[in-house]
Motif scaffolding. Structure first.
Motif, PDB file in Angstrom:
ATOM      1  N   ARG A   1       0.820  -1.218   0.000  1.00 56.78           N
ATOM      2  CA  ARG A   1       0.000   0.000   0.000  1.00 56.78           C
ATOM      3  C   ARG A   1       0.852   1.265   0.000  1.00 56.78           C
ATOM      4  O   ARG A   1       0.355   2.352   0.309  1.00 56.78           O
ATOM      5  N   GLY A   2       2.100   1.115  -0.327  1.00 55.24           N
ATOM      6  CA  GLY A   2       2.990   2.267  -0.444  1.00 55.24           C
ATOM      7  C   GLY A   2       3.459   2.826   0.871  1.00 55.24           C
ATOM      8  O   GLY A   2       3.929   3.970   0.928  1.00 55.24           O
ATOM      9  N   GLY A   3       3.368   2.054   1.946  1.00 53.61           N
ATOM     10  CA  GLY A   3       3.791   2.528   3.255  1.00 53.61           C
ATOM     11  C   GLY A   3       5.306   2.447   3.426  1.00 53.61           C
ATOM     12  O   GLY A   3       5.922   1.456   3.051  1.00 53.61           O
ATOM     13  N   ASN A   4       5.882   3.492   3.971  1.00 56.31           N
ATOM     14  CA  ASN A   4       7.312   3.534   4.242  1.00 56.31           C
ATOM     15  C   ASN A   4       7.529   3.470   5.750  1.00 56.31           C
ATOM     16  O   ASN A   4       7.183   4.414   6.475  1.00 56.31           O
ATOM     17  N   ILE A   5       8.085   2.358   6.228  1.00 58.21           N
ATOM     18  CA  ILE A   5       8.286   2.169   7.672  1.00 58.21           C
ATOM     19  C   ILE A   5       9.406   3.073   8.166  1.00 58.21           C
ATOM     20  O   ILE A   5      10.523   3.021   7.673  1.00 58.21           O
ATOM     21  N   GLU A   6       9.095   3.903   9.164  1.00 55.99           N
ATOM     22  CA  GLU A   6      10.070   4.830   9.739  1.00 55.99           C
ATOM     23  C   GLU A   6      10.633   4.331  11.069  1.00 55.99           C
ATOM     24  O   GLU A   6      11.755   4.679  11.445  1.00 55.99           O
ATOM     25  N   GLU A   7       9.852   3.535  11.768  1.00 60.64           N
ATOM     26  CA  GLU A   7      10.270   3.018  13.077  1.00 60.64           C
ATOM     27  C   GLU A   7       9.491   1.745  13.345  1.00 60.64           C
ATOM     28  O   GLU A   7       8.283   1.685  13.081  1.00 60.64           O
ATOM     29  N   ALA A   8      10.163   0.730  13.865  1.00 59.44           N
ATOM     30  CA  ALA A   8       9.481  -0.532  14.154  1.00 59.44           C
ATOM     31  C   ALA A   8      10.138  -1.215  15.345  1.00 59.44           C
ATOM     32  O   ALA A   8      11.360  -1.170  15.501  1.00 59.44           O
ATOM     33  N   ALA A   9       9.325  -1.826  16.177  1.00 64.60           N
ATOM     34  CA  ALA A   9       9.822  -2.578  17.324  1.00 64.60           C
ATOM     35  C   ALA A   9       8.841  -3.699  17.618  1.00 64.60           C
ATOM     36  O   ALA A   9       7.629  -3.545  17.409  1.00 64.60           O
TER      37      ALA A   9
ATOM     38  N   THR B   1       3.763 -15.774  28.116  1.00 61.12           N
ATOM     39  CA  THR B   1       2.338 -15.760  27.754  1.00 61.12           C
ATOM     40  C   THR B   1       2.072 -16.226  26.325  1.00 61.12           C
ATOM     41  O   THR B   1       0.922 -16.461  25.954  1.00 61.12           O
ATOM     42  N   GLY B   2       3.132 -16.305  25.515  1.00 57.53           N
ATOM     43  CA  GLY B   2       2.953 -16.690  24.119  1.00 57.53           C
ATOM     44  C   GLY B   2       2.376 -15.590  23.260  1.00 57.53           C
ATOM     45  O   GLY B   2       1.839 -15.853  22.180  1.00 57.53           O
ATOM     46  N   LEU B   3       2.498 -14.346  23.712  1.00 58.64           N
ATOM     47  CA  LEU B   3       1.950 -13.218  22.967  1.00 58.64           C
ATOM     48  C   LEU B   3       3.058 -12.454  22.246  1.00 58.64           C
ATOM     49  O   LEU B   3       4.201 -12.409  22.690  1.00 58.64           O
ATOM     50  N   PHE B   4       2.668 -11.836  21.149  1.00 59.64           N
ATOM     51  CA  PHE B   4       3.568 -11.026  20.331  1.00 59.64           C
ATOM     52  C   PHE B   4       3.054  -9.591  20.330  1.00 59.64           C
ATOM     53  O   PHE B   4       1.846  -9.357  20.212  1.00 59.64           O
ATOM     54  N   PHE B   5       3.977  -8.632  20.470  1.00 59.30           N
ATOM     55  CA  PHE B   5       3.622  -7.214  20.504  1.00 59.30           C
ATOM     56  C   PHE B   5       4.447  -6.477  19.454  1.00 59.30           C
ATOM     57  O   PHE B   5       5.619  -6.778  19.246  1.00 59.30           O
ATOM     58  N   MET B   6       3.822  -5.463  18.838  1.00 62.14           N
ATOM     59  CA  MET B   6       4.518  -4.727  17.781  1.00 62.14           C
ATOM     60  C   MET B   6       4.013  -3.292  17.709  1.00 62.14           C
ATOM     61  O   MET B   6       2.829  -3.020  17.920  1.00 62.14           O
ATOM     62  N   ARG B   7       4.938  -2.380  17.434  1.00 62.18           N
ATOM     63  CA  ARG B   7       4.624  -0.981  17.163  1.00 62.18           C
ATOM     64  C   ARG B   7       5.355  -0.568  15.895  1.00 62.18           C
ATOM     65  O   ARG B   7       6.564  -0.754  15.798  1.00 62.18           O
ATOM     66  N   VAL B   8       4.610  -0.028  14.933  1.00 61.68           N
ATOM     67  CA  VAL B   8       5.185   0.389  13.660  1.00 61.68           C
ATOM     68  C   VAL B   8       4.740   1.814  13.354  1.00 61.68           C
ATOM     69  O   VAL B   8       3.537   2.105  13.367  1.00 61.68           O
ATOM     70  N   GLN B   9       5.690   2.676  13.097  1.00 60.41           N
ATOM     71  CA  GLN B   9       5.389   4.022  12.606  1.00 60.41           C
ATOM     72  C   GLN B   9       5.735   4.060  11.128  1.00 60.41           C
ATOM     73  O   GLN B   9       6.844   3.690  10.742  1.00 60.41           O
ATOM     74  N   PHE B  10       4.787   4.510  10.310  1.00 61.66           N
ATOM     75  CA  PHE B  10       5.014   4.499   8.871  1.00 61.66           C
ATOM     76  C   PHE B  10       4.320   5.680   8.214  1.00 61.66           C
ATOM     77  O   PHE B  10       3.348   6.239   8.737  1.00 61.66           O
ATOM     78  N   ALA B  11       4.843   6.061   7.057  1.00 66.63           N
ATOM     79  CA  ALA B  11       4.251   7.132   6.249  1.00 66.63           C
ATOM     80  C   ALA B  11       3.593   6.511   5.037  1.00 66.63           C
ATOM     81  O   ALA B  11       4.105   5.545   4.457  1.00 66.63           O
ATOM     82  N   CYS B  12       2.455   7.076   4.638  1.00 64.87           N
ATOM     83  CA  CYS B  12       1.713   6.517   3.504  1.00 64.87           C
ATOM     84  C   CYS B  12       0.928   7.626   2.812  1.00 64.87           C
ATOM     85  O   CYS B  12       0.300   8.455   3.479  1.00 64.87           O
ATOM     86  N   ASP B  13       0.968   7.645   1.479  1.00 62.64           N
ATOM     87  CA  ASP B  13       0.214   8.656   0.730  1.00 62.64           C
ATOM     88  C   ASP B  13      -0.651   8.045  -0.370  1.00 62.64           C
ATOM     89  O   ASP B  13      -1.230   8.767  -1.176  1.00 62.64           O
ATOM     90  N   GLN B  14      -0.750   6.703  -0.404  1.00 59.07           N
ATOM     91  CA  GLN B  14      -1.471   6.042  -1.488  1.00 59.07           C
ATOM     92  C   GLN B  14      -2.840   5.524  -1.092  1.00 59.07           C
ATOM     93  O   GLN B  14      -3.598   5.049  -1.943  1.00 59.07           O
TER      94      GLN B  14
END
Length: 282
Positions: free
Chosen positions: A28-36, A43-56
């Motif tokens: 979708r044209g997203g550019n990831i700027e920060e990810a963790a 607990t078997g859980l997964f956590f994620m934070r993504v900052q991205f820019a998108c214009d499409q």
């Protein structure tokens, strides 16, 4: 027009989650700027934070399509735009150091907040609120009027569209009902290093025990007093010569700094709940 977003998510851990999310954004044209990301093996859980820019693609379409991806992985997720500061209501009693610190940081551009109102059971800080052009609501509370007062407080919070409520040394215990209504969006500052010295007069308790470190804890508000998920903590060193008044004075700086960091991380969507704990992507 490019929009910057923050996507936060949690789900049962499995292979391919990062690949699926990054691939979804790439398509979708997203550019990831920060990810963790973080895998909680307990607990078997997964956590994620993504900052991205998108214009499409617009935000509404993006949310709709993210919903389909989320179902595949059983995700709990949120999508926010960075351009929108977090609408906030601050509650305070007679101790104003945390309130003053938050207001100064906000006006200095250090906190991505939109402080909509200050609510207090005392009148001490109406002039401080006015100096920052923030509406001040003086609502006295007694044991007999607590239910009506909380109804009025919640009415203000809802009317302002508050995404965050900060208890900046608001020295009243919230009812179980109001705690449930504010679940995950109310942060309290407690003037001790929890789980030590819960409840009232923690500096007196600390002095009585002759501690060598005093602390402050910022945590989410729950119906269990001072038991909510911890966001941030810090300490200051003291010794046998310090009086209760000394501990209180020293502790004010620690409280202000701890609360400011917790509010900043929450308003930047860096805090994810993990049961009775938190995952923080700094």
């Amino acid at each position: 027009m490019t929009t910057t977003y923050i996507l936060t998510l949690s789900c049962p851990d499995r292979t391919g989650i990062v690949h699926a999310v990054s691939g979804f954004l790439l398509e979708r044209g997203g550019n990831i700027e920060e990810a963790a990301q973080y895998n909680d093996h307990d607990t078997g859980l997964f956590f994620m934070r993504v900052q991205f820019a998108c214009d499409q693609i617009g935000a509404e379409a993006l949310r709709e399509q993210l919903g389909a991806l989320a179902q595949t992985f059983q995700m709990q997720w949120n999508l926010h735009t960075t351009a929108q500061p977090m609408r906030t209501v601050i509650m305070v009693s007679k101790e104003g150091h945390c309130l003053n610190d938050l207001l100064f940081r906000w006006k200095s551009g250090l906190l991505p907040l939109d402080i909509r109102a200050i609510v207090s059971n005392h009148r001490e800080f109406y002039q401080l609120a006015a100096s920052y052009n923030v509406p001040f609501h003086h609502i006295p509370v007694t044991a007999d009027t607590k239910a009506q007062v909380e109804a009025k407080q919640y009415e203000i919070i809802q009317a302002e569209g508050a995404e965050l409520v900060v208890l900046a040394r608001y020295m009243q215990i919230l009812s179980d009902d109001l705690c449930r209504k504010l679940s995950g969006r109310a942060i309290n500052i407690h003037h001790s290093f929890l789980p030590s010295f819960k409840g009232a007069k923690p500096y007196y308790q600390a002095h009585d025990r002759g501690v060598k470190l005093i602390g402050a804890t910022a945590h989410y508000v729950t119906a269990d007093l001072d038991e909510g998920p911890i966001i941030e903590q810090d300490v200051a060193r003291v010794d046998h010569s310090k009086t209760v008044e000394d501990l209180t004075t020293i502790g004010r700086d620690t409280e202000s700094q701890v609360l400011a960091r917790a509010v900043k991380w929450h308003s930047e969507h860096r805090v994810l709940l993990n049961g009775h704990k938190t995952v923080i992507f700094k």
